[in-house]
Design a protein around this motif. Structure first.
Motif, PDB file in Angstrom:
ATOM      1  N   SER A 243       0.865  -1.172   0.000  1.00  0.00           N
ATOM      2  CA  SER A 243       0.000   0.000   0.000  1.00  0.00           C
ATOM      3  C   SER A 243       0.907   1.229   0.000  1.00  0.00           C
ATOM      4  CB  SER A 243      -0.901   0.009   1.236  1.00  0.00           C
ATOM      5  OG  SER A 243      -1.774  -1.097   1.226  1.00  0.00           O
ATOM      6  N   VAL A 244       0.651   2.153  -0.925  1.00  0.00           N
ATOM      7  CA  VAL A 244       1.548   3.289  -1.128  1.00  0.00           C
ATOM      8  C   VAL A 244       0.751   4.587  -1.118  1.00  0.00           C
ATOM      9  CG1 VAL A 244       3.158   4.400  -2.725  1.00  0.00           C
ATOM     10  CG2 VAL A 244       3.192   1.925  -2.436  1.00  0.00           C
ATOM     11  N   ASP A 267      -2.558   7.461  -4.160  1.00  0.00           N
ATOM     12  CA  ASP A 267      -2.915   6.519  -3.101  1.00  0.00           C
ATOM     13  C   ASP A 267      -3.380   5.239  -3.771  1.00  0.00           C
ATOM     14  OD1 ASP A 267      -2.850   7.880  -0.323  1.00  0.00           O
ATOM     15  OD2 ASP A 267      -3.844   9.364  -1.600  1.00  0.00           O
ATOM     16  N   GLY A 268      -2.695   4.135  -3.467  1.00  0.00           N
ATOM     17  CA  GLY A 268      -3.088   2.891  -4.098  1.00  0.00           C
ATOM     18  C   GLY A 268      -2.176   1.745  -3.744  1.00  0.00           C
ATOM     19  N   LYS A 269      -2.038   0.830  -4.675  1.00  0.00           N
ATOM     20  CA  LYS A 269      -1.279  -0.402  -4.472  1.00  0.00           C
ATOM     21  C   LYS A 269      -0.146  -0.502  -5.481  1.00  0.00           C
ATOM     22  CE  LYS A 269      -3.652  -2.943  -1.341  1.00  0.00           C
ATOM     23  NZ  LYS A 269      -3.056  -3.646  -0.182  1.00  0.00           N
ATOM     24  N   VAL A 270       0.961  -1.074  -5.050  1.00  0.00           N
ATOM     25  CA  VAL A 270       2.043  -1.476  -5.940  1.00  0.00           C
ATOM     26  C   VAL A 270       2.252  -2.964  -5.705  1.00  0.00           C
ATOM     27  CG1 VAL A 270       4.475  -1.232  -6.530  1.00  0.00           C
ATOM     28  CG2 VAL A 270       3.130   0.797  -5.931  1.00  0.00           C
ATOM     29  N   PRO A 273       5.675  -9.226  -9.203  1.00  0.00           N
ATOM     30  CA  PRO A 273       7.057  -9.682  -9.022  1.00  0.00           C
ATOM     31  C   PRO A 273       8.052  -8.597  -9.423  1.00  0.00           C
ATOM     32  CG  PRO A 273       6.173 -10.546 -11.061  1.00  0.00           C
ATOM     33  CD  PRO A 273       5.047  -9.807 -10.392  1.00  0.00           C
ATOM     34  N   GLN A 274       9.304  -8.755  -8.978  1.00  0.00           N
ATOM     35  CA  GLN A 274      10.349  -7.824  -9.377  1.00  0.00           C
ATOM     36  C   GLN A 274      10.481  -7.814 -10.903  1.00  0.00           C
ATOM     37  OE1 GLN A 274      12.385  -5.613  -7.795  1.00  0.00           O
ATOM     38  NE2 GLN A 274      11.108  -5.970  -5.992  1.00  0.00           N
ATOM     39  N   GLY A 275      10.599  -6.625 -11.475  1.00  0.00           N
ATOM     40  CA  GLY A 275      10.691  -6.475 -12.916  1.00  0.00           C
ATOM     41  C   GLY A 275       9.357  -6.322 -13.600  1.00  0.00           C
ATOM     42  N   ALA A 276       8.269  -6.573 -12.864  1.00  0.00           N
ATOM     43  CA  ALA A 276       6.928  -6.432 -13.455  1.00  0.00           C
ATOM     44  C   ALA A 276       5.956  -5.864 -12.428  1.00  0.00           C
ATOM     45  CB  ALA A 276       6.437  -7.774 -13.979  1.00  0.00           C
ATOM     46  N   LEU A 277       6.431  -4.917 -11.621  1.00  0.00           N
ATOM     47  CA  LEU A 277       5.571  -4.282 -10.632  1.00  0.00           C
ATOM     48  C   LEU A 277       4.501  -3.438 -11.331  1.00  0.00           C
ATOM     49  CD1 LEU A 277       8.251  -3.110  -8.028  1.00  0.00           C
ATOM     50  CD2 LEU A 277       6.605  -4.966  -7.740  1.00  0.00           C
ATOM     51  N   ALA A 278       3.323  -3.418 -10.779  1.00  0.00           N
ATOM     52  CA  ALA A 278       2.218  -2.628 -11.335  1.00  0.00           C
ATOM     53  C   ALA A 278       1.622  -1.770 -10.230  1.00  0.00           C
ATOM     54  CB  ALA A 278       1.156  -3.538 -11.935  1.00  0.00           C
ATOM     55  N   ALA A 279       1.360  -0.513 -10.560  1.00  0.00           N
ATOM     56  CA  ALA A 279       0.749   0.420  -9.610  1.00  0.00           C
ATOM     57  C   ALA A 279      -0.678   0.708 -10.045  1.00  0.00           C
ATOM     58  CB  ALA A 279       1.562   1.713  -9.550  1.00  0.00           C
ATOM     59  N   GLU A 280      -1.597   0.689  -9.093  1.00  0.00           N
ATOM     60  CA  GLU A 280      -2.994   0.981  -9.394  1.00  0.00           C
ATOM     61  C   GLU A 280      -3.586   1.744  -8.224  1.00  0.00           C
ATOM     62  OE1 GLU A 280      -7.157  -1.252 -10.719  1.00  0.00           O
ATOM     63  OE2 GLU A 280      -5.308  -2.402 -10.445  1.00  0.00           O
ATOM     64  N   SER A 305       2.506   0.044 -15.089  1.00  0.00           N
ATOM     65  CA  SER A 305       3.212  -1.220 -14.948  1.00  0.00           C
ATOM     66  C   SER A 305       4.694  -1.037 -15.206  1.00  0.00           C
ATOM     67  CB  SER A 305       2.659  -2.269 -15.926  1.00  0.00           C
ATOM     68  OG  SER A 305       1.306  -2.537 -15.644  1.00  0.00           O
ATOM     69  N   GLN A 306       5.517  -1.857 -14.511  1.00  0.00           N
ATOM     70  CA  GLN A 306       6.948  -1.823 -14.684  1.00  0.00           C
ATOM     71  C   GLN A 306       7.346  -2.741 -15.839  1.00  0.00           C
ATOM     72  OE1 GLN A 306       9.122  -3.635 -11.509  1.00  0.00           O
ATOM     73  NE2 GLN A 306      10.940  -2.413 -11.834  1.00  0.00           N
ATOM     74  N   ALA A 307       8.240  -2.258 -16.688  1.00  0.00           N
ATOM     75  CA  ALA A 307       8.762  -3.046 -17.800  1.00  0.00           C
ATOM     76  C   ALA A 307      10.273  -2.845 -17.845  1.00  0.00           C
ATOM     77  CB  ALA A 307       8.118  -2.601 -19.112  1.00  0.00           C
ATOM     78  N   PRO A 308      11.005  -3.720 -18.583  1.00  0.00           N
ATOM     79  CA  PRO A 308      12.462  -3.583 -18.629  1.00  0.00           C
ATOM     80  C   PRO A 308      12.941  -2.193 -19.040  1.00  0.00           C
ATOM     81  CG  PRO A 308      11.789  -5.687 -19.555  1.00  0.00           C
ATOM     82  CD  PRO A 308      10.535  -4.922 -19.279  1.00  0.00           C
TER      83      PRO A 308
END
Length: 311
Positions: A243-244, A267-270, A273-280, A305-308
């Motif tokens: 929670s962020v 305000d939301g969620k992150v 897995p590592q390398g593919a984190l998603a924030a919403e 979303s996290q990408a390379p």
């Protein structure tokens, strides 16, 4: 007893296929890095002198040549070690180490002080910038369930940092830390923008399983940023679920070209897995301005979303 060694070169770590000698500790071995075996008899070494010692890169973070002096003791309820090292290669530097383990009190006292010219072992090991002199001071004392640590570190004109931490390593690893960073003029502009004049980090984490930690609380604060997080963080395999809450003020708009705002919140969620984190979650920019449009205040809900290559 006095020991003297002149001329030693360590060129590599032991082979992975080499068989280690069998050691029989006089007490059960725990998870502590200080749980090494006791000497089978009383040991007192009043003086150790090492000259022309060279350790190759790969054994340490860089090749290092040095002379050193010290002493050691393993007697009764105490293990003690002290060592002073002076570099003799192209990088001027001094490193001092003291350690005392008191078995009756179940405590470990550790002290490290180090200062080196640019390009030293401290910078190479800790990931500090290599182009400036570096110094480090660390003192710790206490039992495995309440190990109190104080430290300070600096790289000239890059940063000064100081803080304290409480560690527990008797069972599950837990850390409660509070430290501050003051950036210098030679720190990168993006980092100086985030840290401002001074930034503080407070965190409490507890190990749940290998590579997964419960972030009880985490807070990064600087003049233009407030970031809070809690939840599960996976440093290796497994998924994070945090929670962020973030509040960014106008100076941080400089991090995004062509964008200005007075205030930006999230305000939301992150999670993931590592390398593919998603924030919403809920994003709220105030007085947002861009080159093609100026929407004023928006209250969108969105995801990233996290990408390379980035987000």
């Amino acid at each position: 007893t006095r020991l003297e060694l002149i001329g030693l070169t360590v060129s590599r770590l032991p082979s992975e296929n080499a068989e280690a000698p069998t050691l029989k500790p006089l007490e059960p071995s725990g998870r502590s890095i200080f749980d090494w075996p006791r000497a089978p008899l009383t040991l007192t070494v009043d003086g150790v002198r090492l000259e022309r010692v060279e350790i190759a890169e790969g054994v340490l973070a860089q090749t290092i040549s040095f002379d050193a002096e010290g002493r050691a003791l393993d007697k009764g309820g105490l293990q003690e070690l002290s060592l002073s090292l002076r570099r003799t290669d192209a990088v001027a530097g001094e490193i001092a180490l003291t350690m005392q383990r008191d078995f009756a009190a179940n405590t470990v006292k550790l002290g490290i002080t180090a200062s080196e010219a640019p390009g030293g072992l401290i910078a190479a090991t800790a990931g500090f910038p290599a182009a400036a002199p570096a110094r480090l001071k660390l003192n710790a004392d206490g039992p495995p369930e309440d190990w109190q640590l104080n430290f300070s570190a600096a790289v000239e004109r890059v940063f000064d940092a100081e803080g304290r931490a409480r560690l527990s390593y008797a069972d599950r690893l837990s850390v409660k830390a509070d430290f501050s960073v003051t950036p210098g003029p030679d720190l990168g502009p993006r980092a100086r923008t985030i840290l401002g004049d001074r930034a503080t980090l407070r965190a409490e984490v507890i190990e749940q399983q290998d590579g997964v930690f419960d972030v009880v609380s985490g807070e990064l604060t600087s003049p233009a940023l407030s970031l809070k997080a809690s939840g599960a963080f996976a440093s290796g395999a497994g998924d994070s679920d945090l929670s962020v809450s973030l509040v960014a003020l106008s100076p941080l708009a400089a991090l995004a070209e062509g964008v200005a705002f007075e205030r930006f919140t999230f305000d939301g969620k992150v999670a993931g897995p590592q390398g593919a984190l998603a924030a919403e979650g809920r994003m709220e920019p105030s007085a947002l301005a861009t080159a093609p449009l100026d929407p004023g205040t928006l209250v969108p809900a969105g995801a990233a979303s996290q990408a390379p290559g980035g987000l």
